[in-house]
Design an enzyme around this catalytic site. Structure first.
Site, mmCIF file in Angstrom:
data_model
loop_
_atom_site.group_PDB
_atom_site.id
_atom_site.type_symbol
_atom_site.label_atom_id
_atom_site.label_comp_id
_atom_site.label_asym_id
_atom_site.label_seq_id
_atom_site.Cartn_x
_atom_site.Cartn_y
_atom_site.Cartn_z
ATOM 1 C CE1 TYR A 85 45.482 44.045 40.885
ATOM 2 C CE2 TYR A 85 44.063 45.467 39.569
ATOM 3 C CZ TYR A 85 44.223 44.367 40.393
ATOM 4 O OH TYR A 85 43.155 43.586 40.715
HETATM 5 P P1 NAD Z 1 42.942 40.760 49.144
HETATM 6 O O1 NAD Z 1 44.306 41.354 49.175
HETATM 7 O O2 NAD Z 1 42.042 41.042 50.286
HETATM 8 O O3 NAD Z 1 43.030 39.176 48.930
HETATM 9 C C1 NAD Z 1 44.077 38.557 48.206
HETATM 10 C C2 NAD Z 1 44.698 37.511 49.105
HETATM 11 O O4 NAD Z 1 45.715 36.805 48.365
HETATM 12 C C3 NAD Z 1 45.403 38.093 50.341
HETATM 13 O O5 NAD Z 1 44.856 37.536 51.522
HETATM 14 C C4 NAD Z 1 46.873 37.726 50.166
HETATM 15 O O6 NAD Z 1 47.524 37.451 51.392
HETATM 16 C C5 NAD Z 1 46.788 36.503 49.267
HETATM 17 N N1 NAD Z 1 47.988 36.281 48.458
HETATM 18 C C6 NAD Z 1 48.678 37.192 47.725
HETATM 19 N N2 NAD Z 1 49.704 36.610 47.109
HETATM 20 C C7 NAD Z 1 49.679 35.286 47.438
HETATM 21 C C8 NAD Z 1 50.468 34.154 47.101
HETATM 22 N N3 NAD Z 1 51.529 34.273 46.290
HETATM 23 N N4 NAD Z 1 50.153 32.950 47.631
HETATM 24 C C9 NAD Z 1 49.079 32.817 48.448
HETATM 25 N N5 NAD Z 1 48.286 33.856 48.812
HETATM 26 C C10 NAD Z 1 48.580 35.065 48.297
HETATM 27 O O7 NAD Z 1 42.271 41.263 47.768
HETATM 28 P P2 NAD Z 1 40.769 41.137 47.225
HETATM 29 O O8 NAD Z 1 40.241 42.500 47.061
HETATM 30 O O9 NAD Z 1 40.029 40.119 48.029
HETATM 31 O O10 NAD Z 1 41.059 40.570 45.749
HETATM 32 C C11 NAD Z 1 41.077 39.171 45.492
HETATM 33 C C12 NAD Z 1 41.406 38.965 44.020
HETATM 34 O O11 NAD Z 1 40.431 39.598 43.194
HETATM 35 C C13 NAD Z 1 42.763 39.536 43.587
HETATM 36 O O12 NAD Z 1 43.371 38.642 42.685
HETATM 37 C C14 NAD Z 1 42.385 40.835 42.880
HETATM 38 O O13 NAD Z 1 43.341 41.186 41.885
HETATM 39 C C15 NAD Z 1 41.046 40.474 42.262
HETATM 40 N N6 NAD Z 1 40.173 41.620 42.048
HETATM 41 C C16 NAD Z 1 39.710 42.342 43.121
HETATM 42 C C17 NAD Z 1 38.851 43.430 42.905
HETATM 43 C C18 NAD Z 1 38.316 44.263 44.034
HETATM 44 O O14 NAD Z 1 37.611 45.257 43.747
HETATM 45 N N7 NAD Z 1 38.564 43.914 45.307
HETATM 46 C C19 NAD Z 1 38.470 43.750 41.599
HETATM 47 C C20 NAD Z 1 38.998 43.015 40.538
HETATM 48 C C21 NAD Z 1 39.824 41.930 40.780
HETATM 49 C C1 UGA Z 2 39.509 48.295 42.628
HETATM 50 C C2 UGA Z 2 40.478 47.296 43.314
HETATM 51 O O1 UGA Z 2 41.288 47.960 44.266
HETATM 52 C C3 UGA Z 2 41.371 46.593 42.337
HETATM 53 O O2 UGA Z 2 42.043 45.538 42.996
HETATM 54 C C4 UGA Z 2 40.521 46.058 41.242
HETATM 55 O O3 UGA Z 2 41.222 45.311 40.329
HETATM 56 C C5 UGA Z 2 39.762 47.177 40.562
HETATM 57 O O4 UGA Z 2 38.876 47.714 41.532
HETATM 58 C C6 UGA Z 2 38.964 46.695 39.394
HETATM 59 O O5 UGA Z 2 37.763 46.880 39.314
HETATM 60 O O6 UGA Z 2 39.569 46.121 38.494
HETATM 61 P P1 UGA Z 2 39.495 50.896 42.248
HETATM 62 O O7 UGA Z 2 38.449 51.023 41.189
HETATM 63 O O8 UGA Z 2 40.597 51.896 42.267
HETATM 64 O O9 UGA Z 2 40.210 49.455 42.201
HETATM 65 O O10 UGA Z 2 38.704 50.834 43.632
HETATM 66 P P2 UGA Z 2 38.653 51.808 44.904
HETATM 67 O O11 UGA Z 2 39.914 51.761 45.686
HETATM 68 O O12 UGA Z 2 37.405 51.464 45.634
HETATM 69 O O13 UGA Z 2 38.544 53.275 44.271
HETATM 70 C C7 UGA Z 2 37.376 53.740 43.614
HETATM 71 C C8 UGA Z 2 37.572 55.197 43.235
HETATM 72 O O14 UGA Z 2 37.689 55.977 44.434
HETATM 73 C C9 UGA Z 2 38.863 55.463 42.440
HETATM 74 O O15 UGA Z 2 38.595 56.397 41.428
HETATM 75 C C10 UGA Z 2 39.815 56.085 43.446
HETATM 76 O O16 UGA Z 2 40.701 57.025 42.899
HETATM 77 C C11 UGA Z 2 38.874 56.769 44.400
HETATM 78 N N1 UGA Z 2 39.433 56.852 45.768
HETATM 79 C C12 UGA Z 2 39.886 55.770 46.411
HETATM 80 C C13 UGA Z 2 39.464 58.087 46.384
HETATM 81 O O17 UGA Z 2 39.067 59.105 45.797
HETATM 82 N N2 UGA Z 2 39.945 58.174 47.659
HETATM 83 C C14 UGA Z 2 40.409 57.081 48.343
HETATM 84 O O18 UGA Z 2 40.821 57.224 49.512
HETATM 85 C C15 UGA Z 2 40.369 55.840 47.694
#
Ligand code: NAD
Ligand code: UGA
Length: 313
Positions: free
Chosen positions: A149
Site C-alpha cells: 500500500y
Molecule cells: P475510503 O476507502 O473510505 O475512501 C476512498 C474512496 O475512494 C472510496 O469511497 C472508494 O470507493 C473510492 N475509490 C477507490 N478507487 C476509486 C476509483 N478508481 N475511482 C473513483 N473512486 C474510487 O478511505 P479513506 O480512509 O477515506 O481514505 C481516503 C484517502 O486518504 C485514500 O487515498 C487513502 O489512501 C488516504 N489516506 C487515508 C488515511 C486514513 O487514516 N484513513 C491515512 C493516510 C492516507
Molecule cells: C491507517 C490507514 O488504514 C491507512 O489507509 C493509512 O494510509 C495509514 O493509516 C497512514 O497513516 O498512512 P493504520 O495506521 O494501520 O493505517 O491504522 P489503523 O487501522 O487504525 O491501525 C492502527 C493500529 O492498530 C495498527 O498498529 C494496527 O495493527 C492496530 N490494529 C488495527 C489492531 O491492533 N487491531 C485491529 O483490529 C486493527
C-alpha cells in the site's frame, strides 16, 4: 470555491464534502463505490448530501475522459479516491492498489494538463515513511514504505510531483497520519475496537499493542485540506498532517475503557506484515504554510467517534 472531491463517498471524502457544503461551496463528488468495504455505507454517505450545490458522479476515476473532467470547471481538486488499508495490500489484492492509487491518479493528472490553474491536493500517507529513520519525522526523511500500500501511495505522490515539475501543475501532497473520527472505515482500529465494546465482544490487537501511531482527527484533516485548496500562495510539494498524539494502541485502549465505562476485553494476536512499529510526524511545515495545527485531542476525538458508533452523532 467550486471543488471536485474524488473518493467523496468514503470516510475522509464524505467528511470533507459535508464541511464544504456547510461553508457554501459547490461540490462535485466522484466515487466508484468500490467493494473494499460495504458500498451501501458509501451510498448512504452521499445520499445524506441533500443539497443543490452537490452533484454526485458514480464513476471510476481511471475511466473518466479528460473532457468530462475539465467540464466540471473547478477551482480545486481534493484527490482522495484510493484503495486504503496497509495490511490487506499483499498478494492478489495488489492490482486493486495499483489501479486505484497509481493508474487513477495518472489519469487525473493527464486531464489536469489542460487546466494548470487548478490546485490539486493529493491524499498521501504516513505509510510512505515505513519504519521511519527519525521522530518526529519530517518531510526531509527519505521515504521507505513497509507495505505494498505504502509503495502505491508513494508512487502516486511521485506522479503528482513529476506533473508539477514538467507541466507546472499547482499541486501539494499531504501525508495524513492514521485518521480517525465519525465515519471511520470499518477495517480501521478505532471503529473495530469501539464496535467490539458496543457488542460486548473482545478487542483484537495485532502484536503486543505497544505500536505507536500519530492519530489525527478527521475534522483536522478536513480543515487542512480546505486551507490547502484555498491558500493563494504556492505550496511546498509535500507536507505532513499529524495529530500530535503519538500514543500506543494499549494507551488508546485505556482511554476507550474510560470513555465507554466498559471493562475492555483484549485478545493479543500475531503482528501483521506491513504494520510499522511507530509513526510520528512533524507538522511544522503545514503550520507555516497553512497556519494549521490540530485542534482535537485524542480523548475528545475518541468520544466523538464513540458517540457516532452508538448512533448519537
Ligand atoms: P475510503 O476507502 O473510505 O475512501 C476512498 C474512496 O475512494 C472510496 O469511497 C472508494 O470507493 C473510492 N475509490 C477507490 N478507487 C476509486 C476509483 N478508481 N475511482 C473513483 N473512486 C474510487 O478511505 P479513506 O480512509 O477515506 O481514505 C481516503 C484517502 O486518504 C485514500 O487515498 C487513502 O489512501 C488516504 N489516506 C487515508 C488515511 C486514513 O487514516 N484513513 C491515512 C493516510 C492516507
Ligand atoms: C491507517 C490507514 O488504514 C491507512 O489507509 C493509512 O494510509 C495509514 O493509516 C497512514 O497513516 O498512512 P493504520 O495506521 O494501520 O493505517 O491504522 P489503523 O487501522 O487504525 O491501525 C492502527 C493500529 O492498530 C495498527 O498498529 C494496527 O495493527 C492496530 N490494529 C488495527 C489492531 O491492533 N487491531 C485491529 O483490529 C486493527
Amino acid at each position: 470555491m467550486r471543488v471536485l472531491v474524488t473518493g467523496a463517498a468514503g470516510f475522509i471524502g464524505s467528511n470533507l464534502v459535508r464541511t464544504l457544503l456547510a461553508r457554501g461551496d459547490d461540490v462535485i463528488g466522484v466515487d466508484s463505490l468500490t467493494s473494499y468495504y460495504d458500498p451501501a455505507v458509501k451510498r448512504a454517505n452521499v445520499d445524506a448530501f441533500d443539497s443543490p450545490r452537490f452533484r454526485f458522479v458514480e464513476a471510476d476515476l481511471a475511466d473518466i475522459d479528460t473532457e468530462t473532467l475539465l467540464s466540471y470547471d473547478v477551482d480545486a481538486i481534493a484527490h482522495l479516491a484510493g484503495q486504503p488499508g496497509v495490511r490487506g495490500s499483499w498478494g492478489d489484492q495488489f492490482g486493486a492498489y495499483t489501479h486505484a492509487n497509481i493508474t487513477a491518479t495518472q489519469r487525473l493528472l493527464e486531464a489536469l494538463k489542460g487546466a494548470p490553474g487548478v490546485r490539486l491536493v493529493y491524499a498521501s500517507s504516513s505509510s510512505v515513511y515505513g519504519q521511519a529513520e527519525s521522530y518526529p519525522t519530517t518531510e526531509e526523511t527519505l521515504p521507505a514504505p513497509h507495505s505494498p500500500y505504502g509503495v502505491t501511495k508513494l508512487a502516486g505522490e511521485h506522479l503528482v510531483h513529476l506533473y508539477r515539475a514538467n507541466y507546472g501543475l499547482d499541486t501539494v501532497a499531504l501525508r495524513f497520519f492514521t485518521v480517525y473520527g465519525p465515519g471511520q472505515r470499518p477495517d480501521m482500529a478505532f471503529t473495530r475496537f469501539l464496535r467490539a465494546v458496543s457488542a460486548g465482544e473482545p478487542i483484537r490487537v495485532f502484536g503486543d499493542g505497544e505500536q505507536i501511531r500519530d492519530f489525527t482527527f478527521v475534522g483536522d484533516i478536513v480543515a487542512a485540506m480546505i486551507a490547502a485548496m484555498g491558500v493563494a500562495a504556492p505550496l511546498p510539494r509535500v507536507m505532513n498532517l499529524s495529530g500530535g498524539s503519538s500514543v500506543s494502541v494499549n494507551e488508546v485502549l485505556a482511554v476507550i475503557g474510560e470513555i465507554t465505562g466498559a471493562t475492555v476485553d483484549v485478545r493479543y494476536e500475531p503482528t501483521v506484515q506491513g504494520d510499522v512499529f511507530r509513526t510520528g510526524g512533524s507538522s511544522e511545515l503545514a503550520r507555516d504554510a497553512l497556519g494549521w495545527t490540530p485542534q482535537v485531542s485524542l480523548r475528545e476525538g475518541l468520544q466523538r467517534q464513540w458517540d457516532w458508533v452508538r448512533g448519537l452523532g
